[in-house]
Design an enzyme around this catalytic site. Structure first.
Site, mmCIF file in Angstrom:
data_model
loop_
_atom_site.group_PDB
_atom_site.id
_atom_site.type_symbol
_atom_site.label_atom_id
_atom_site.label_comp_id
_atom_site.label_asym_id
_atom_site.label_seq_id
_atom_site.Cartn_x
_atom_site.Cartn_y
_atom_site.Cartn_z
ATOM 1 C CE1 TYR A 56 18.230 -47.884 49.084
ATOM 2 C CE2 TYR A 56 19.082 -49.108 50.798
ATOM 3 C CZ TYR A 56 18.831 -47.822 50.020
ATOM 4 O OH TYR A 56 19.771 -47.080 50.088
ATOM 5 N NE ARG A 85 30.240 -41.405 48.075
ATOM 6 C CZ ARG A 85 29.241 -40.828 48.662
ATOM 7 N NH1 ARG A 85 28.900 -41.307 49.862
ATOM 8 N NH2 ARG A 85 28.374 -39.901 48.145
ATOM 9 N NE ARG A 96 33.163 -49.588 41.126
ATOM 10 C CZ ARG A 96 32.233 -48.769 41.201
ATOM 11 N NH1 ARG A 96 32.202 -48.261 42.383
ATOM 12 N NH2 ARG A 96 31.120 -48.668 40.552
ATOM 13 N NE ARG A 127 27.876 -42.953 52.066
ATOM 14 C CZ ARG A 127 26.928 -42.604 51.980
ATOM 15 N NH1 ARG A 127 26.988 -41.064 51.814
ATOM 16 N NH2 ARG A 127 25.642 -42.839 51.852
#
Length: 342
Positions: free
Chosen positions: A152, A32, A41, A28
């Site tokens: 999921y 973020r 973004r 990550r």
């Protein structure tokens, strides 16, 4: 192995060699926590950004430029190959991937599309990334493991307990295995296109496998993760990682990766005794990036001591992903400390 980057510390370490410096990258790291990520973004959905070549390349490269990490990790998401195959899925802010229609019956499984075509946006993004990376900087490909994708699909989205997933495993095992056989080719095809486009290594992420016991993992998951890793055996170095999988490390290592990721709950000394892999990745606690440089340095020295005593190769990483509120400068300093001490 194909003609890889011989001067890339991560590639050298993953193949059991001696790297020119301690290789480090963070899960990550792309996104973020970086202000530049938030700027590019802005107003663009997460999944949309994964299918925009210039944008996904820019996001992938941002942490390499800022932090001096030794590898870029392809900006993507576990559900990207599902989306590319035509599955109705979106990433809902604050929740995660949400399916239009859960997959819970044989008919649902049979209707699930398989990715059997190119994803040119991802291929183009990789080409842009490789045009900027140096011969010392590796590009790691991104694929989600079949259990996490299946969860999921069965749950319809993120789950705290994965109760529907486990119920399907045990009440209708034939349906479960049919689902895994349906998912595995999609994951392999998505991985293969990344290899063809020029990734230098890959990591198989199993975000939710830690919710399983070892017997269930071996029966319901291991054969399919093995098949995925086998698809690129001898082509690029393979890393296998799961969250909360300390009790599963031995079984997971049987899937055949060159390196095993270790989360922060398990010491490197214990991990080295449990796995077949000769290279470990990890396992700095991501929360330590909030504790200051002295705490990071002490942890780096402790982990290095455990790795040295175990006599295994090592790729530095966190024991999970960068936390969203992490100060970007703290990440840069942690990388510098690892290069000094690791």
């Amino acid at each position: 192995m194909r003609n890889l980057k011989p001067n890339a510390p991560l590639v050298a370490a993953a193949l059991g060699g001696t790297p020119s410096r301690p290789p480090v990258w963070f899960m990550r790291q792309a996104g973020r926590s970086l202000p530049e990520y938030k700027r590019v973004r802005e107003g663009i959905g997460m999944l949309d950004s994964c299918f925009m070549p210039e944008l996904l390349a820019e996001i992938t490269l941002q942490p390499v430029r800022r932090h001096d990490v030794d590898a870029a990790i392809l900006f993507s998401d576990i559900v990207v190959p599902l989306k590319a195959a035509g599955v109705g899925v979106d990433i809902v802010a604050g929740r995660g991937p949400v399916m239009d229609h859960p997959v819970r019956t044989v008919a649902d499984v049979e209707a699930l599309p398989i990715l059997d075509a190119d994803v040119p946006q991802v291929r183009q993004g990789i080409e842009i990334i490789n045009a900027e990376l140096t011969q010392a900087q590796a590009l790691i490909g991104f694929v989600g493991a079949p259990f996490t994708l299946a969860s999921y699909l069965v749950e319809g989205g993120p789950s705290r307990n994965h109760e529907r997933t486990k119920a399907l495993m045990h009440s209708a095992p034939e349906t479960w295995h049919a689902l895994m056989r349906r998912l595995t080719p999609t994951i392999i095809n998505f991985l293969q296109l990344q290899v063809e486009a020029g990734i230098d290594a890959m990591q198989l992420f199993d975000s939710w496998a830690g919710y399983l016991n070892e017997a269930d993992y071996r029966e319901f998951v291991l054969p399919y993760s093995t098949q995925i890793l086998d698809s690129v055996a001898g082509v690029i170095p393979r890393i296998h990682f799961g969250v909360g999988t300390g009790e599963l490390l031995g079984a997971m290592s049987e899937a055949g990766s060159e390196a095993m990721g270790v989360d922060y709950r398990v010491s490197m000394a214990a991990a080295a005794q449990r796995v077949q892999a000769k290279v470990l990745q990890g396992n700095l606690d991501p929360a330590l990036l909030f504790a200051g440089d002295s705490a990071v340095r002490a942890a780096v020295r402790r982990i290095r001591g455990e790795v040295d005593a175990a006599g295994v190769g090592h790729i530095w990483n966190l024991g999970h992903g960068v936390l969203p509120t992490t100060d970007a400068d703290a990440i840069t300093r942690a990388v510098a400390i690892i290069h000094e001490e690791g």
